[in-house]
Scaffold this motif. Structure first.
Motif, PDB file in Angstrom:
ATOM      1  N   ALA A 144       0.837  -1.090   0.055  1.00 19.40           N
ATOM      2  CA  ALA A 144      -0.179  -0.209   0.103  1.00 19.40           C
ATOM      3  C   ALA A 144       0.844   1.355   0.041  1.00 19.40           C
ATOM      4  O   ALA A 144       1.548   1.421   0.778  1.00 19.40           O
ATOM      5  CB  ALA A 144      -0.946  -0.043   1.150  1.00 19.40           C
ATOM      6  N   GLY A 145       0.399   2.226  -0.835  1.00 21.56           N
ATOM      7  CA  GLY A 145       1.342   3.390  -0.780  1.00 21.56           C
ATOM      8  C   GLY A 145       2.327   3.528  -2.100  1.00 21.56           C
ATOM      9  O   GLY A 145       2.709   4.593  -2.526  1.00 21.56           O
ATOM     10  N   ASN A 146       2.729   2.264  -2.553  1.00 23.54           N
ATOM     11  CA  ASN A 146       3.360   2.190  -3.658  1.00 23.54           C
ATOM     12  C   ASN A 146       2.678   2.702  -4.895  1.00 23.54           C
ATOM     13  O   ASN A 146       1.819   2.925  -5.015  1.00 23.54           O
ATOM     14  CB  ASN A 146       4.283   0.922  -4.102  1.00 23.54           C
ATOM     15  N   ILE A 147       3.765   3.191  -5.894  1.00 22.74           N
ATOM     16  CA  ILE A 147       3.050   3.731  -7.241  1.00 22.74           C
ATOM     17  C   ILE A 147       3.150   2.585  -8.144  1.00 22.74           C
ATOM     18  O   ILE A 147       4.151   1.698  -8.338  1.00 22.74           O
ATOM     19  CB  ILE A 147       3.875   4.828  -7.555  1.00 22.74           C
ATOM     20  N   LEU A 148       1.916   2.338  -8.849  1.00 25.66           N
ATOM     21  CA  LEU A 148       1.737   1.144  -9.796  1.00 25.66           C
ATOM     22  C   LEU A 148       1.745   1.838 -11.212  1.00 25.66           C
ATOM     23  O   LEU A 148       0.786   3.079 -11.217  1.00 25.66           O
ATOM     24  CB  LEU A 148       0.482   0.404  -9.473  1.00 25.66           C
ATOM     25  N   VAL A 149       2.343   1.271 -12.076  1.00 23.29           N
ATOM     26  CA  VAL A 149       2.181   1.779 -13.515  1.00 23.29           C
ATOM     27  C   VAL A 149       1.968   0.470 -14.485  1.00 23.29           C
ATOM     28  O   VAL A 149       2.353  -0.329 -14.290  1.00 23.29           O
ATOM     29  CB  VAL A 149       3.681   2.250 -14.113  1.00 23.29           C
ATOM     30  N   ALA A 150       0.963   1.006 -15.119  1.00 20.02           N
ATOM     31  CA  ALA A 150       0.215  -0.346 -16.095  1.00 20.02           C
ATOM     32  C   ALA A 150       0.319   0.380 -17.449  1.00 20.02           C
ATOM     33  O   ALA A 150      -0.129   1.505 -17.859  1.00 20.02           O
ATOM     34  CB  ALA A 150      -1.174  -0.469 -15.749  1.00 20.02           C
ATOM     35  N   ILE A 151       0.959  -0.626 -18.482  1.00 16.88           N
ATOM     36  CA  ILE A 151       1.360  -0.243 -19.672  1.00 16.88           C
ATOM     37  C   ILE A 151       0.366  -1.207 -20.664  1.00 16.88           C
ATOM     38  O   ILE A 151       0.574  -2.360 -20.411  1.00 16.88           O
ATOM     39  CB  ILE A 151       2.740  -0.137 -19.935  1.00 16.88           C
ATOM     40  N   THR A 152      -0.284  -0.771 -21.355  1.00 15.46           N
ATOM     41  CA  THR A 152      -1.206  -1.765 -22.349  1.00 15.46           C
ATOM     42  C   THR A 152      -1.169  -1.278 -23.928  1.00 15.46           C
ATOM     43  O   THR A 152      -1.124  -0.081 -24.046  1.00 15.46           O
ATOM     44  CB  THR A 152      -2.508  -2.026 -21.510  1.00 15.46           C
ATOM     45  N   ASN A 153      -1.227  -2.116 -24.655  1.00 21.15           N
ATOM     46  CA  ASN A 153      -1.518  -1.778 -26.031  1.00 21.15           C
ATOM     47  C   ASN A 153      -2.084  -3.106 -26.698  1.00 21.15           C
ATOM     48  O   ASN A 153      -1.839  -4.153 -26.380  1.00 21.15           O
ATOM     49  CB  ASN A 153       0.018  -1.468 -26.796  1.00 21.15           C
ATOM     50  N   SER A 154      -3.018  -2.656 -27.701  1.00 16.01           N
ATOM     51  CA  SER A 154      -3.759  -3.439 -28.318  1.00 16.01           C
ATOM     52  C   SER A 154      -3.739  -3.159 -29.864  1.00 16.01           C
ATOM     53  O   SER A 154      -3.854  -2.210 -30.052  1.00 16.01           O
ATOM     54  CB  SER A 154      -5.081  -3.816 -27.691  1.00 16.01           C
ATOM     55  N   ASP A 155      -4.267  -4.211 -30.711  1.00 15.54           N
ATOM     56  CA  ASP A 155      -4.803  -3.721 -31.860  1.00 15.54           C
ATOM     57  C   ASP A 155      -6.169  -3.208 -32.175  1.00 15.54           C
ATOM     58  O   ASP A 155      -6.466  -2.481 -33.043  1.00 15.54           O
ATOM     59  CB  ASP A 155      -4.861  -5.319 -32.988  1.00 15.54           C
ATOM     60  N   SER A 156      -6.825  -3.338 -31.020  1.00 13.99           N
ATOM     61  CA  SER A 156      -8.119  -2.673 -30.761  1.00 13.99           C
ATOM     62  C   SER A 156      -8.252  -1.611 -29.610  1.00 13.99           C
ATOM     63  O   SER A 156      -7.295  -1.684 -29.055  1.00 13.99           O
ATOM     64  CB  SER A 156      -9.399  -3.797 -30.519  1.00 13.99           C
ATOM     65  N   VAL A 157      -9.237  -0.845 -29.578  1.00 12.19           N
ATOM     66  CA  VAL A 157      -9.520   0.148 -28.737  1.00 12.19           C
ATOM     67  C   VAL A 157      -9.572  -0.687 -27.371  1.00 12.19           C
ATOM     68  O   VAL A 157     -10.272  -1.392 -27.229  1.00 12.19           O
ATOM     69  CB  VAL A 157     -10.402   1.014 -29.033  1.00 12.19           C
ATOM     70  N   ILE A 158      -8.864  -0.077 -26.260  1.00 14.43           N
ATOM     71  CA  ILE A 158      -8.744  -0.857 -24.920  1.00 14.43           C
ATOM     72  C   ILE A 158      -9.735   0.130 -24.135  1.00 14.43           C
ATOM     73  O   ILE A 158      -9.683   1.266 -24.117  1.00 14.43           O
ATOM     74  CB  ILE A 158      -7.329  -0.610 -24.544  1.00 14.43           C
ATOM     75  N   ASN A 159     -10.524  -0.702 -23.255  1.00 12.87           N
ATOM     76  CA  ASN A 159     -11.283  -0.117 -22.197  1.00 12.87           C
ATOM     77  C   ASN A 159     -10.368   0.529 -21.277  1.00 12.87           C
ATOM     78  O   ASN A 159      -9.392   0.120 -20.679  1.00 12.87           O
ATOM     79  CB  ASN A 159     -12.220  -1.135 -21.650  1.00 12.87           C
ATOM     80  N   ALA A 160     -10.856   1.740 -20.888  1.00 18.17           N
ATOM     81  CA  ALA A 160     -10.128   2.332 -19.741  1.00 18.17           C
ATOM     82  C   ALA A 160     -10.156   1.782 -18.388  1.00 18.17           C
ATOM     83  O   ALA A 160     -10.924   1.045 -18.149  1.00 18.17           O
ATOM     84  CB  ALA A 160     -10.823   3.883 -19.421  1.00 18.17           C
ATOM     85  N   LEU A 161      -8.941   1.993 -17.843  1.00 17.19           N
ATOM     86  CA  LEU A 161      -8.587   1.172 -16.507  1.00 17.19           C
ATOM     87  C   LEU A 161      -9.478   2.094 -15.494  1.00 17.19           C
ATOM     88  O   LEU A 161      -9.070   3.220 -15.258  1.00 17.19           O
ATOM     89  CB  LEU A 161      -7.244   1.239 -16.176  1.00 17.19           C
ATOM     90  N   SER A 162     -10.231   1.501 -14.755  1.00 17.54           N
ATOM     91  CA  SER A 162     -10.932   2.472 -13.952  1.00 17.54           C
ATOM     92  C   SER A 162     -10.076   2.578 -12.710  1.00 17.54           C
ATOM     93  O   SER A 162      -9.547   1.710 -12.253  1.00 17.54           O
ATOM     94  CB  SER A 162     -12.333   1.415 -13.261  1.00 17.54           C
ATOM     95  N   GLY A 163     -10.063   3.655 -12.320  1.00 25.19           N
ATOM     96  CA  GLY A 163      -9.474   4.180 -10.827  1.00 25.19           C
ATOM     97  C   GLY A 163      -7.950   4.456 -11.197  1.00 25.19           C
ATOM     98  O   GLY A 163      -7.197   4.621 -10.007  1.00 25.19           O
ATOM     99  N   TRP A 164      -7.601   4.748 -12.349  1.00 24.32           N
ATOM    100  CA  TRP A 164      -6.264   4.755 -12.627  1.00 24.32           C
ATOM    101  C   TRP A 164      -6.102   6.101 -13.351  1.00 24.32           C
ATOM    102  O   TRP A 164      -7.068   6.731 -14.056  1.00 24.32           O
ATOM    103  CB  TRP A 164      -5.571   3.725 -13.783  1.00 24.32           C
ATOM    104  N   THR A 165      -4.928   6.623 -13.373  1.00 29.46           N
ATOM    105  CA  THR A 165      -4.734   8.226 -13.999  1.00 29.46           C
ATOM    106  C   THR A 165      -3.610   7.802 -15.254  1.00 29.46           C
ATOM    107  O   THR A 165      -2.823   7.245 -15.333  1.00 29.46           O
ATOM    108  CB  THR A 165      -3.690   9.175 -13.103  1.00 29.46           C
TER     109      THR A 165
END
Length: 194
Positions: free
Chosen positions: A14-35
């Motif tokens: 808890a308190g650490n910074i999480l980074v999520a990187i995603t790519n796709s051939d199609s449009v990606i649904n937004a990650l809820s709760g992420w900036t």
């Protein structure tokens, strides 16, 4: 696609910074709760997200709006070392059937010791590419990929720590199989003491 214990992901502190990187051939649904820290949509959809860990994220999931290839890379940054987002470059892209790509913007960090992530997203490769090099003192951190087809996607991530505030400079990533489309980006995080 999900990242969980089967992929080597441990529940973050808890308190650490999480980074999520995603790519796709199609449009990606937004990650809820992420900036969102970066987004590029053309021949591939490419996102870089960030959030402060609640300490309950046993699995992180991203999904395209239609069934297609998608990658997801998750990085946990120790909050006792890295505190807050500093700066991000613009996303650079090309459709060049290339074996390398360069982040060309002069990203300027605001503090000495920033941790920099360099991210390259590829789309459209008939053979899954293998990373061959990073320059500019970056060290490979992860590779995620799926699909040896025209809809295949790959994401290469590297990091380095700066010794002083100022321009990061151009960063080139190279691989061994051509990819139709490329996008690249820098993101910097300040030291906890910065």
């Amino acid at each position: 696609v999900s990242v969980g214990s089967a992929q080597g992901w441990a529940t973050p502190t808890a308190g650490n910074i999480l980074v999520a990187i995603t790519n796709s051939d199609s449009v990606i649904n937004a990650l809820s709760g992420w900036t969102s820290r970066a987004h590029f949509l053309s021949d591939q959809d490419f996102w870089v997200y960030e959030k402060t860990a609640a300490g309950t994220e046993t699995t992180i999931t991203a999904s395209p709006t239609s069934t297609d290839n998608i990658t997801l890379t998750c990085v946990e940054l120790d909050a006792s070392v890295v505190s807050v987002f500093d700066v991000a470059s613009t996303v650079h892209s090309a459709n060049s059937n290339a074996l390398s790509f360069t982040v060309t913007s002069a990203t300027t960090t605001g503090a000495a010791g920033d941790l920099i992530l360099a991210i390259v997203a590829l789309h459209g490769h008939s053979v899954l590419p293998t990373l061959t090099s990073w320059n500019n003192s970056f060290t490979a951190l992860s590779t995620s990929q799926v699909g040896a087809t025209a809809t295949g996607v790959t994401c290469f991530v590297a990091d380095r720590q700066t010794t002083s505030a100022g321009t990061i400079g151009t960063t080139t990533c190279a691989w061994d199989q051509t990819a139709d489309n490329q996008a690249a980006f820098h993101v910097a995080y300040k030291l906890a003491s910065g």
